[in-house]
Design an enzyme around this catalytic site. Structure first.
Site, PDB file in Angstrom:
ATOM      1  N   ARG A 121     -10.662   1.272   9.139  1.00  0.00           N
ATOM      2  CA  ARG A 121     -10.130  -0.020   9.579  1.00  0.00           C
ATOM      3  C   ARG A 121     -11.210  -0.878  10.260  1.00  0.00           C
ATOM      4  NH1 ARG A 121      -4.559   1.200   9.041  1.00  0.00           N
ATOM      5  NH2 ARG A 121      -3.222  -0.246  10.114  1.00  0.00           N
ATOM      6  N   ARG A 149      10.312  -0.572  11.806  1.00  0.00           N
ATOM      7  CA  ARG A 149       9.216  -0.233  12.717  1.00  0.00           C
ATOM      8  C   ARG A 149       9.032  -1.313  13.777  1.00  0.00           C
ATOM      9  NH1 ARG A 149       4.251   1.305   8.931  1.00  0.00           N
ATOM     10  NH2 ARG A 149       3.210   0.086  10.516  1.00  0.00           N
ATOM     11  N   ARG A 159      11.234  -5.118   6.043  1.00  0.00           N
ATOM     12  CA  ARG A 159      10.827  -3.774   5.607  1.00  0.00           C
ATOM     13  C   ARG A 159      11.472  -2.668   6.468  1.00  0.00           C
ATOM     14  NH1 ARG A 159       4.595  -1.684   5.241  1.00  0.00           N
ATOM     15  NH2 ARG A 159       4.668  -1.460   7.497  1.00  0.00           N
ATOM     16  N   LYS A 215       0.834  -1.216   0.000  1.00  0.00           N
ATOM     17  CA  LYS A 215       0.000   0.000   0.000  1.00  0.00           C
ATOM     18  C   LYS A 215       0.861   1.256   0.000  1.00  0.00           C
ATOM     19  CE  LYS A 215      -2.302  -0.586   3.604  1.00  0.00           C
ATOM     20  NZ  LYS A 215      -2.518   0.127   4.841  1.00  0.00           N
ATOM     21  N   ARG A 261      -1.311  -8.380  13.731  1.00  0.00           N
ATOM     22  CA  ARG A 261      -1.910  -7.322  12.901  1.00  0.00           C
ATOM     23  C   ARG A 261      -2.708  -7.929  11.750  1.00  0.00           C
ATOM     24  NH1 ARG A 261       3.027  -4.020  11.150  1.00  0.00           N
ATOM     25  NH2 ARG A 261       1.585  -2.638  10.117  1.00  0.00           N
TER      26      ARG A 261
HETATM   27  P1  AMP Z   1      -0.387   1.543   9.354  1.00  0.00           P
HETATM   28  O1  AMP Z   1       0.800   2.443   9.216  1.00  0.00           O
HETATM   29  O2  AMP Z   1      -1.554   1.968   8.515  1.00  0.00           O
HETATM   30  O3  AMP Z   1      -0.018   0.079   9.161  1.00  0.00           O
HETATM   31  O4  AMP Z   1      -0.896   1.672  10.883  1.00  0.00           O
HETATM   32  C1  AMP Z   1      -0.062   1.324  11.971  1.00  0.00           C
HETATM   33  C2  AMP Z   1      -0.906   1.142  13.214  1.00  0.00           C
HETATM   34  O5  AMP Z   1      -1.603   2.363  13.517  1.00  0.00           O
HETATM   35  C3  AMP Z   1      -1.994   0.097  13.151  1.00  0.00           C
HETATM   36  O6  AMP Z   1      -1.519  -1.218  13.412  1.00  0.00           O
HETATM   37  C4  AMP Z   1      -2.963   0.582  14.231  1.00  0.00           C
HETATM   38  O7  AMP Z   1      -2.454   0.272  15.525  1.00  0.00           O
HETATM   39  C5  AMP Z   1      -2.886   2.085  14.068  1.00  0.00           C
HETATM   40  N1  AMP Z   1      -3.902   2.591  13.103  1.00  0.00           N
HETATM   41  C6  AMP Z   1      -3.661   3.182  11.896  1.00  0.00           C
HETATM   42  N2  AMP Z   1      -4.814   3.532  11.293  1.00  0.00           N
HETATM   43  C7  AMP Z   1      -5.797   3.131  12.131  1.00  0.00           C
HETATM   44  C8  AMP Z   1      -7.228   3.192  12.069  1.00  0.00           C
HETATM   45  N3  AMP Z   1      -7.874   3.720  10.994  1.00  0.00           N
HETATM   46  N4  AMP Z   1      -7.925   2.687  13.111  1.00  0.00           N
HETATM   47  C9  AMP Z   1      -7.306   2.146  14.182  1.00  0.00           C
HETATM   48  N5  AMP Z   1      -5.985   2.054  14.311  1.00  0.00           N
HETATM   49  C10 AMP Z   1      -5.217   2.540  13.298  1.00  0.00           C
END
Ligand code: AMP
Length: 214
Positions: free
Chosen positions: A88, A161, A127, A13, A172
């Protein structure tokens, strides 16, 4: 054009978002990036979400909805955006639908990328992300002389990360399959939904996306 990009962590993504942003000149709205910035700045929001994110769980809907609501009110959000990492949950999907009606906007296309879970684990454990410009790279592409140097911005800022460890990745993924994937169907009820095969090289996937966005 307003685009939502959805897919499990590690599906590509981030990489594809960069391409879409530069091709279409959209504003990038990434809830993951916004939350990581909040953590780094030590804000109230950051303190609230830090441990939840480190565990690979989802941040509370109410916190994310408030953050997105504020973001949509900013002037640059009126001219076309790419939404990445949101919604999400079904609560967020339904909340967003309402919010868009309130601000008189719509979603032109929902891109749902997917690849099998084992491929995701393989990709994510290798990554690296740039702390300065958020570019993403893989272990194989690291600079041999300086593995923390970012090829995009040149800064010494690549890191892995904390939520990119195998156990956290599996967690996740489970959260994603249980809670987030059903959102694609929900969005598909109201907006054009395209499912994209995320296997193959970044160029091949970009080609599939480009044919949808044309
Ligand atoms: P990402 O960078 O999109 O993979 O997000 C990293 C982490 O941020 C996720 O594993 C969640 O803990 C939190 N997170 C990001 N976006 C959301 C969302 N829309 N709702 C809830 N948690 C989120």
């Amino acid at each position: 054009m307003n685009v939502v990009i959805m897919g499990p962590p590690g599906v590509g993504k981030g990489t594809q978002s960069w391409r879409i942003l530069s091709d279409l000149g959209l504003v990038h709205i990434s809830t993951g990036d916004m939350l990581r910035i909040a953590i780094r700045s030590g804000s109230d929001l950051g303190l609230k979400v830090k441990s939840v994110m480190a565990e690979g769980d989802l941040v509370l809907d109410a916190l994310v909805m408030e953050m997105i609501r504020d973001r949509f009110k900013q002037p640059d959000a009126a001219g076309g955006w790419l939404l990445d990492g949101f919604p999400r949950t079904l609560v967020q999907a339904d909340g967003m639908n309402k919010m868009l009606t309130e601000v008189g906007q719509t979603i032109d296309v929902v891109l749902a990328l997917d690849v099998p879970d084992d491929e995701i684990v393989r990709r994510l454990t290798g990554r690296y992300t740039c702390r300065k410009c958020n570019a993403i790279t893989s272990r194989e592409q690291l600079n041999e002389d300086n593995p923390t140097k970012c090829a995009n911005c040149g800064q010494d800022a690549l890191y892995q990360r904390g939520d990119d460890r195998e156990e956290t990745i599996r967690r996740r993924l489970q959260v994603f399959r249980d809670r987030t994937w059903p959102c694609t169907d929900r969005l598909g009820e109201s907006f054009p939904l395209h499912r994209i095969n995320g296997l193959g090289t970044p160029d091949e996937v970009a080609q599939r996306i480009a044919s949808v966005l044309e």
